[in-house]
Design a protein around this motif. Structure first.
Motif, PDB file in Angstrom:
ATOM      1  N   PHE A   6       0.848  -1.205   0.000  1.00 28.65           N
ATOM      2  CA  PHE A   6       0.000   0.000   0.000  1.00 28.65           C
ATOM      3  C   PHE A   6       0.877   1.246   0.000  1.00 28.65           C
ATOM      4  N   ASP A   7       1.907   1.258   0.839  1.00 29.22           N
ATOM      5  CA  ASP A   7       2.790   2.421   0.916  1.00 29.22           C
ATOM      6  C   ASP A   7       3.511   2.656  -0.404  1.00 29.22           C
ATOM      7  N   LYS A   8       4.026   1.604  -1.018  1.00 26.47           N
ATOM      8  CA  LYS A   8       4.714   1.745  -2.295  1.00 26.47           C
ATOM      9  C   LYS A   8       3.765   2.191  -3.398  1.00 26.47           C
ATOM     10  N   THR A   9       2.508   1.764  -3.283  1.00 23.27           N
ATOM     11  CA  THR A   9       1.543   2.079  -4.328  1.00 23.27           C
ATOM     12  C   THR A   9       1.021   3.507  -4.230  1.00 23.27           C
ATOM     13  N   PHE A  10       0.775   3.995  -3.022  1.00 14.42           N
ATOM     14  CA  PHE A  10       0.081   5.278  -2.886  1.00 14.42           C
ATOM     15  C   PHE A  10       0.855   6.374  -2.173  1.00 14.42           C
ATOM     16  N   ARG A  11       1.982   6.087  -1.558  1.00 16.22           N
ATOM     17  CA  ARG A  11       2.709   7.120  -0.805  1.00 16.22           C
ATOM     18  C   ARG A  11       3.943   7.585  -1.568  1.00 16.22           C
ATOM     19  N   ASP A  12       4.286   8.879  -1.354  1.00 14.44           N
ATOM     20  CA  ASP A  12       5.522   9.399  -1.933  1.00 14.44           C
ATOM     21  C   ASP A  12       6.671   9.211  -0.947  1.00 14.44           C
ATOM     22  N   ASP A  13       7.819   9.792  -1.233  1.00 12.13           N
ATOM     23  CA  ASP A  13       8.998   9.631  -0.381  1.00 12.13           C
ATOM     24  C   ASP A  13       8.829  10.259   1.000  1.00 12.13           C
ATOM     25  N   ASP A  14       7.920  11.223   1.106  1.00  9.85           N
ATOM     26  CA  ASP A  14       7.665  11.876   2.387  1.00  9.85           C
ATOM     27  C   ASP A  14       6.599  11.167   3.207  1.00  9.85           C
ATOM     28  N   GLY A  15       6.026  10.085   2.679  1.00 10.89           N
ATOM     29  CA  GLY A  15       5.000   9.336   3.389  1.00 10.89           C
ATOM     30  C   GLY A  15       3.587   9.847   3.164  1.00 10.89           C
ATOM     31  N   LYS A  16       3.425  10.831   2.291  1.00 13.48           N
ATOM     32  CA  LYS A  16       2.101  11.377   1.995  1.00 13.48           C
ATOM     33  C   LYS A  16       1.438  10.536   0.902  1.00 13.48           C
ATOM     34  N   ILE A  17       0.126  10.326   1.043  1.00 14.91           N
ATOM     35  CA  ILE A  17      -0.622   9.619   0.001  1.00 14.91           C
ATOM     36  C   ILE A  17      -0.811  10.568  -1.180  1.00 14.91           C
ATOM     37  N   VAL A  18      -0.396  10.116  -2.357  1.00 15.75           N
ATOM     38  CA  VAL A  18      -0.471  10.942  -3.557  1.00 15.75           C
ATOM     39  C   VAL A  18      -1.275  10.201  -4.617  1.00 15.75           C
ATOM     40  N   ILE A  19      -2.449  10.751  -4.914  1.00 17.03           N
ATOM     41  CA  ILE A  19      -3.284  10.222  -5.995  1.00 17.03           C
ATOM     42  C   ILE A  19      -3.213  11.177  -7.186  1.00 17.03           C
ATOM     43  N   ALA A  20      -3.336  12.464  -6.902  1.00 14.76           N
ATOM     44  CA  ALA A  20      -3.281  13.494  -7.942  1.00 14.76           C
ATOM     45  C   ALA A  20      -2.344  14.602  -7.482  1.00 14.76           C
ATOM     46  N   GLN A  21      -1.797  15.316  -8.433  1.00 15.98           N
ATOM     47  CA  GLN A  21      -0.893  16.425  -8.166  1.00 15.98           C
ATOM     48  C   GLN A  21      -1.333  17.614  -9.015  1.00 15.98           C
ATOM     49  N   PRO A  22      -0.871  18.808  -8.668  1.00 18.42           N
ATOM     50  CA  PRO A  22      -1.156  19.947  -9.547  1.00 18.42           C
ATOM     51  C   PRO A  22      -0.578  19.676 -10.931  1.00 18.42           C
ATOM     52  N   PRO A  23      -1.259  20.129 -11.978  1.00 19.49           N
ATOM     53  CA  PRO A  23      -0.782  19.831 -13.333  1.00 19.49           C
ATOM     54  C   PRO A  23       0.574  20.477 -13.602  1.00 19.49           C
ATOM     55  N   ASN A  24       1.405  19.764 -14.339  1.00 16.55           N
ATOM     56  CA  ASN A  24       2.690  20.315 -14.740  1.00 16.55           C
ATOM     57  C   ASN A  24       2.581  20.809 -16.184  1.00 16.55           C
ATOM     58  N   LEU A  25       3.664  21.349 -16.720  1.00 19.39           N
ATOM     59  CA  LEU A  25       3.626  21.986 -18.032  1.00 19.39           C
ATOM     60  C   LEU A  25       3.094  21.090 -19.153  1.00 19.39           C
ATOM     61  N   PRO A  26       3.523  19.827 -19.276  1.00 24.33           N
ATOM     62  CA  PRO A  26       2.971  19.009 -20.371  1.00 24.33           C
ATOM     63  C   PRO A  26       1.447  18.848 -20.286  1.00 24.33           C
ATOM     64  N   LEU A  27       0.896  18.714 -19.077  1.00 27.16           N
ATOM     65  CA  LEU A  27      -0.561  18.587 -18.962  1.00 27.16           C
ATOM     66  C   LEU A  27      -1.272  19.896 -19.290  1.00 27.16           C
ATOM     67  N   ILE A  28      -0.689  21.014 -18.910  1.00 24.05           N
ATOM     68  CA  ILE A  28      -1.282  22.318 -19.232  1.00 24.05           C
ATOM     69  C   ILE A  28      -1.283  22.534 -20.742  1.00 24.05           C
ATOM     70  N   VAL A  29      -0.175  22.183 -21.405  1.00 23.17           N
ATOM     71  CA  VAL A  29      -0.094  22.318 -22.870  1.00 23.17           C
ATOM     72  C   VAL A  29      -1.111  21.396 -23.535  1.00 23.17           C
ATOM     73  N   TRP A  30      -1.210  20.142 -23.058  1.00 22.46           N
ATOM     74  CA  TRP A  30      -2.179  19.207 -23.634  1.00 22.46           C
ATOM     75  C   TRP A  30      -3.606  19.743 -23.496  1.00 22.46           C
ATOM     76  N   PHE A  31      -3.968  20.218 -22.312  1.00 26.01           N
ATOM     77  CA  PHE A  31      -5.324  20.712 -22.073  1.00 26.01           C
ATOM     78  C   PHE A  31      -5.626  21.916 -22.961  1.00 26.01           C
ATOM     79  N   THR A  32      -4.688  22.845 -23.031  1.00 27.56           N
ATOM     80  CA  THR A  32      -4.894  24.056 -23.829  1.00 27.56           C
ATOM     81  C   THR A  32      -5.018  23.740 -25.313  1.00 27.56           C
ATOM     82  N   THR A  33      -4.111  22.911 -25.825  1.00 25.63           N
ATOM     83  CA  THR A  33      -4.171  22.589 -27.254  1.00 25.63           C
ATOM     84  C   THR A  33      -5.399  21.738 -27.584  1.00 25.63           C
ATOM     85  N   SER A  34      -5.827  20.899 -26.663  1.00 27.98           N
ATOM     86  CA  SER A  34      -7.043  20.111 -26.901  1.00 27.98           C
ATOM     87  C   SER A  34      -8.267  21.014 -26.978  1.00 27.98           C
TER      88      SER A  34
END
Length: 90
Positions: A6-34
């Motif tokens: 479970f920890d390897k699947t859902f936690r980051d190096d700091d021990g926080k559960i990470v499912i989604a993150q703020p969008p980075n540049l490639p996702l912003i470009v994809w959304f805008t161009t779409s």
């Protein structure tokens, strides 16, 4: 902290559960161009927007697959990566 599946699947190096993150540049470009592809539906501009959209989504999927913070994020990257390839083959 115990290193369970479970920890390897859902936690980051700091021990926080990470499912989604703020969008980075490639996702912003994809959304805008779409969105722009919905406005410009024909011509060379649409072709360029299509290439940019697919290229940026491919880049995001590649980064998630190889640099994702946990197994879940890497699996999402793999799923999107496969989806891009399948959609381009058809």
């Amino acid at each position: 902290m115990e290193n369970t599946l479970f920890d390897k699947t859902f936690r980051d190096d700091d021990g926080k559960i990470v499912i989604a993150q703020p969008p980075n540049l490639p996702l912003i470009v994809w959304f805008t161009t779409s969105l722009l592809k919905l406005v410009v539906t024909t011509g060379e501009i649409n072709t360029v927007l299509d290439i940019l959209a697919n290229g940026s989504l491919f880049t995001w999927a590649w980064l998630e697959l190889f640099q994702g913070v946990n197994y879940f994020r890497r699996a999402v990257g793999l799923g999107v990566f496969i989806g891009i390839i399948v959609s381009r083959i058809q």
